[in-house]
Design a protein around this motif. Structure first.
Motif, PDB file in Angstrom:
ATOM      1  N   ASN A  16    -109.624  50.106 -54.251  1.00  0.00           N
ATOM      2  CA  ASN A  16    -110.385  51.030 -55.087  1.00  0.00           C
ATOM      3  C   ASN A  16    -111.853  50.653 -55.238  1.00  0.00           C
ATOM      4  OD1 ASN A  16    -108.091  52.544 -55.502  1.00  0.00           O
ATOM      5  ND2 ASN A  16    -107.517  51.420 -57.349  1.00  0.00           N
ATOM      6  N   GLY A  17    -112.178  49.357 -55.210  1.00  0.00           N
ATOM      7  CA  GLY A  17    -113.544  48.943 -55.487  1.00  0.00           C
ATOM      8  C   GLY A  17    -114.374  48.557 -54.279  1.00  0.00           C
ATOM      9  N   PHE A  18    -113.742  48.091 -53.185  1.00  0.00           N
ATOM     10  CA  PHE A  18    -114.508  47.618 -52.041  1.00  0.00           C
ATOM     11  C   PHE A  18    -113.698  47.733 -50.757  1.00  0.00           C
ATOM     12  CE2 PHE A  18    -112.144  43.945 -53.515  1.00  0.00           C
ATOM     13  CZ  PHE A  18    -111.710  43.359 -52.346  1.00  0.00           C
ATOM     14  N   SER A  19    -114.394  47.566 -49.649  1.00  0.00           N
ATOM     15  CA  SER A  19    -113.742  47.448 -48.344  1.00  0.00           C
ATOM     16  C   SER A  19    -114.409  46.293 -47.614  1.00  0.00           C
ATOM     17  CB  SER A  19    -113.877  48.745 -47.546  1.00  0.00           C
ATOM     18  OG  SER A  19    -115.228  49.050 -47.302  1.00  0.00           O
ATOM     19  N   TYR A  20    -113.670  45.653 -46.719  1.00  0.00           N
ATOM     20  CA  TYR A  20    -114.285  44.583 -45.948  1.00  0.00           C
ATOM     21  C   TYR A  20    -113.803  44.590 -44.516  1.00  0.00           C
ATOM     22  CZ  TYR A  20    -110.176  41.454 -46.383  1.00  0.00           C
ATOM     23  OH  TYR A  20    -108.941  40.894 -46.317  1.00  0.00           O
ATOM     24  N   PHE A  21    -114.584  43.961 -43.661  1.00  0.00           N
ATOM     25  CA  PHE A  21    -114.237  43.701 -42.274  1.00  0.00           C
ATOM     26  C   PHE A  21    -114.466  42.212 -42.070  1.00  0.00           C
ATOM     27  CE2 PHE A  21    -115.404  43.041 -37.848  1.00  0.00           C
ATOM     28  CZ  PHE A  21    -114.290  43.589 -37.231  1.00  0.00           C
ATOM     29  N   ARG A  22    -113.489  41.525 -41.474  1.00  0.00           N
ATOM     30  CA  ARG A  22    -113.657  40.089 -41.272  1.00  0.00           C
ATOM     31  C   ARG A  22    -112.989  39.623 -39.985  1.00  0.00           C
ATOM     32  NH1 ARG A  22    -109.949  37.533 -46.102  1.00  0.00           N
ATOM     33  NH2 ARG A  22    -107.966  38.224 -45.317  1.00  0.00           N
ATOM     34  N   ILE A  23    -113.487  38.498 -39.509  1.00  0.00           N
ATOM     35  CA  ILE A  23    -112.943  37.806 -38.345  1.00  0.00           C
ATOM     36  C   ILE A  23    -112.428  36.455 -38.845  1.00  0.00           C
ATOM     37  CG2 ILE A  23    -113.475  36.769 -36.105  1.00  0.00           C
ATOM     38  CD1 ILE A  23    -113.732  39.762 -36.049  1.00  0.00           C
ATOM     39  N   SER A  24    -111.181  36.135 -38.493  1.00  0.00           N
ATOM     40  CA  SER A  24    -110.579  34.868 -38.898  1.00  0.00           C
ATOM     41  C   SER A  24    -110.208  34.065 -37.659  1.00  0.00           C
ATOM     42  CB  SER A  24    -109.302  35.107 -39.715  1.00  0.00           C
ATOM     43  OG  SER A  24    -109.573  35.875 -40.847  1.00  0.00           O
ATOM     44  N   GLY A  25    -110.385  32.783 -37.739  1.00  0.00           N
ATOM     45  CA  GLY A  25    -109.935  31.855 -36.712  1.00  0.00           C
ATOM     46  C   GLY A  25    -109.027  30.833 -37.367  1.00  0.00           C
ATOM     47  N   LEU A  26    -107.789  30.708 -36.843  1.00  0.00           N
ATOM     48  CA  LEU A  26    -106.805  29.805 -37.441  1.00  0.00           C
ATOM     49  C   LEU A  26    -106.285  28.814 -36.395  1.00  0.00           C
ATOM     50  CD1 LEU A  26    -104.764  32.525 -39.327  1.00  0.00           C
ATOM     51  CD2 LEU A  26    -106.309  30.868 -40.366  1.00  0.00           C
ATOM     52  N   TYR A  27    -106.324  27.544 -36.723  1.00  0.00           N
ATOM     53  CA  TYR A  27    -105.726  26.486 -35.909  1.00  0.00           C
ATOM     54  C   TYR A  27    -104.312  26.305 -36.427  1.00  0.00           C
ATOM     55  CZ  TYR A  27    -104.960  21.811 -33.977  1.00  0.00           C
ATOM     56  OH  TYR A  27    -104.458  20.723 -33.310  1.00  0.00           O
ATOM     57  N   GLU A  28    -103.316  26.477 -35.541  1.00  0.00           N
ATOM     58  CA  GLU A  28    -101.914  26.443 -35.973  1.00  0.00           C
ATOM     59  C   GLU A  28    -101.123  25.379 -35.232  1.00  0.00           C
ATOM     60  OE1 GLU A  28    -101.783  31.233 -36.901  1.00  0.00           O
ATOM     61  OE2 GLU A  28    -100.640  30.459 -35.204  1.00  0.00           O
ATOM     62  N   VAL A  29    -100.203  24.766 -35.951  1.00  0.00           N
ATOM     63  CA  VAL A  29     -99.261  23.797 -35.389  1.00  0.00           C
ATOM     64  C   VAL A  29     -97.886  24.457 -35.423  1.00  0.00           C
ATOM     65  CG1 VAL A  29     -98.236  21.518 -35.638  1.00  0.00           C
ATOM     66  CG2 VAL A  29    -100.643  21.868 -36.233  1.00  0.00           C
ATOM     67  N   ASN A  30     -97.265  24.602 -34.239  1.00  0.00           N
ATOM     68  CA  ASN A  30     -95.969  25.261 -34.113  1.00  0.00           C
ATOM     69  C   ASN A  30     -94.853  24.240 -33.976  1.00  0.00           C
ATOM     70  OD1 ASN A  30     -96.468  28.388 -33.485  1.00  0.00           O
ATOM     71  ND2 ASN A  30     -98.141  27.163 -32.704  1.00  0.00           N
ATOM     72  N   ASN A  31     -93.732  24.512 -34.638  1.00  0.00           N
ATOM     73  CA  ASN A  31     -92.576  23.622 -34.597  1.00  0.00           C
ATOM     74  C   ASN A  31     -91.320  24.435 -34.320  1.00  0.00           C
ATOM     75  OD1 ASN A  31     -93.862  21.052 -35.619  1.00  0.00           O
ATOM     76  ND2 ASN A  31     -94.426  22.488 -37.228  1.00  0.00           N
ATOM     77  N   LYS A  32     -90.515  23.951 -33.373  1.00  0.00           N
ATOM     78  CA  LYS A  32     -89.271  24.652 -33.039  1.00  0.00           C
ATOM     79  C   LYS A  32     -88.264  24.512 -34.176  1.00  0.00           C
ATOM     80  CE  LYS A  32     -89.866  24.369 -28.134  1.00  0.00           C
ATOM     81  NZ  LYS A  32     -89.287  25.125 -27.078  1.00  0.00           N
ATOM     82  N   ILE A  33     -87.390  25.497 -34.257  1.00  0.00           N
ATOM     83  CA  ILE A  33     -86.294  25.463 -35.224  1.00  0.00           C
ATOM     84  C   ILE A  33     -85.017  25.248 -34.425  1.00  0.00           C
ATOM     85  CG2 ILE A  33     -85.006  26.780 -36.945  1.00  0.00           C
ATOM     86  CD1 ILE A  33     -87.633  28.245 -37.595  1.00  0.00           C
ATOM     87  N   GLU A  34     -84.353  24.111 -34.635  1.00  0.00           N
ATOM     88  CA  GLU A  34     -83.147  23.770 -33.887  1.00  0.00           C
ATOM     89  C   GLU A  34     -82.078  24.848 -34.070  1.00  0.00           C
ATOM     90  OE1 GLU A  34     -82.772  21.258 -31.718  1.00  0.00           O
ATOM     91  OE2 GLU A  34     -84.857  20.765 -32.145  1.00  0.00           O
ATOM     92  N   GLY A  35     -81.445  25.234 -32.971  1.00  0.00           N
ATOM     93  CA  GLY A  35     -80.377  26.224 -33.008  1.00  0.00           C
ATOM     94  C   GLY A  35     -80.861  27.661 -33.057  1.00  0.00           C
ATOM     95  N   ALA A  36     -82.173  27.872 -32.959  1.00  0.00           N
ATOM     96  CA  ALA A  36     -82.741  29.228 -32.992  1.00  0.00           C
ATOM     97  C   ALA A  36     -83.736  29.371 -31.842  1.00  0.00           C
ATOM     98  CB  ALA A  36     -83.402  29.496 -34.332  1.00  0.00           C
ATOM     99  N   PRO A  37     -83.231  29.622 -30.616  1.00  0.00           N
ATOM    100  CA  PRO A  37     -84.119  29.736 -29.458  1.00  0.00           C
ATOM    101  C   PRO A  37     -85.156  30.853 -29.660  1.00  0.00           C
ATOM    102  CG  PRO A  37     -81.811  29.789 -28.775  1.00  0.00           C
ATOM    103  CD  PRO A  37     -81.839  29.831 -30.267  1.00  0.00           C
ATOM    104  N   GLY A  38     -86.404  30.543 -29.322  1.00  0.00           N
ATOM    105  CA  GLY A  38     -87.483  31.521 -29.432  1.00  0.00           C
ATOM    106  C   GLY A  38     -88.127  31.595 -30.802  1.00  0.00           C
ATOM    107  N   LEU A  39     -87.538  30.933 -31.802  1.00  0.00           N
ATOM    108  CA  LEU A  39     -88.060  30.991 -33.166  1.00  0.00           C
ATOM    109  C   LEU A  39     -88.795  29.692 -33.504  1.00  0.00           C
ATOM    110  CD1 LEU A  39     -88.197  32.639 -35.817  1.00  0.00           C
ATOM    111  CD2 LEU A  39     -86.089  31.494 -36.511  1.00  0.00           C
ATOM    112  N   LEU A  40     -90.019  29.832 -33.980  1.00  0.00           N
ATOM    113  CA  LEU A  40     -90.840  28.708 -34.400  1.00  0.00           C
ATOM    114  C   LEU A  40     -91.282  28.917 -35.838  1.00  0.00           C
ATOM    115  CD1 LEU A  40     -93.323  28.715 -31.370  1.00  0.00           C
ATOM    116  CD2 LEU A  40     -91.354  27.214 -31.627  1.00  0.00           C
ATOM    117  N   TRP A  41     -91.596  27.837 -36.520  1.00  0.00           N
ATOM    118  CA  TRP A  41     -92.301  27.952 -37.792  1.00  0.00           C
ATOM    119  C   TRP A  41     -93.638  27.261 -37.591  1.00  0.00           C
ATOM    120  CZ3 TRP A  41     -93.902  24.031 -41.171  1.00  0.00           C
ATOM    121  CH2 TRP A  41     -93.440  22.741 -40.871  1.00  0.00           C
TER     122      TRP A  41
END
Length: 159
Positions: free
Chosen positions: A63-88
């Protein structure tokens, strides 16, 4: 102006697609849409091992504003045992952009420090990736505040 900025951002994002690095993920690069608190475009690429870079260009309006932004995120991925293809994953980064107030058409620079915590799934038989995450931010300019509403679902094409 926003279209030109988006084109420039997508060009930068596409340049990362040229990278050829070994990865612990089931994909090297992914591009698609991010939907939720803010909608936009996301590009994720490997930095080697279980590290990834997620670039997000998005917009948000209320209601009060709008924005446009660019984000850059450095991520560390970890597998979840017993769940192929799924990471946290978890990570941190920053956002820059502009915020426009609707009541007087004034524009401010936007800068924040961001965190991210989420789940990432790559379909085994299709070049599709889904991510669900929470991206809280500490706004630094134009004022200091904590934004905990950064929920997002990303749907990407992997290559």
């Amino acid at each position: 102006m926003k279209k030109l900025f988006t084109i420039i951002c997508l060009t930068v994002i596409a340049s990362f697609a040229i990278r050829n690095t070994a990865t612990a993920q089931d994909y090297r690069n992914a591009i698609g849409g991010r939907f939720g608190t803010a909608n936009g475009v996301t590009f994720k690429t490997t930095l080697g091992g279980n590290k990834m870079l997620d670039l997000i260009a998005n917009f948000r309006s209320n209601n009060g504003f709008s924005y446009f932004r660019i984000s850059g995120l450095y991520e560390v991925n970890n597998k979840i045992e017993g769940a192929p293809g799924l990471l946290w994953y978890y990570g941190a980064g920053a956002s820059v952009g502009t915020r426009k107030w609707k009541y007087d058409n004034s524009t401010d620079a936007y800068l924040s420090v961001d965190g991210v915590l989420g789940l990432d799934y790559k379909f085994a038989d299709a070049p599709i990736n889904l991510s669900l995450d929470w991206k809280p931010a500490i706004g630094l300019t134009p004022e200091t505040y904590f934004d905990s509403a950064g929920l997002g679902l990303s749907l990407r094409f992997t290559f």
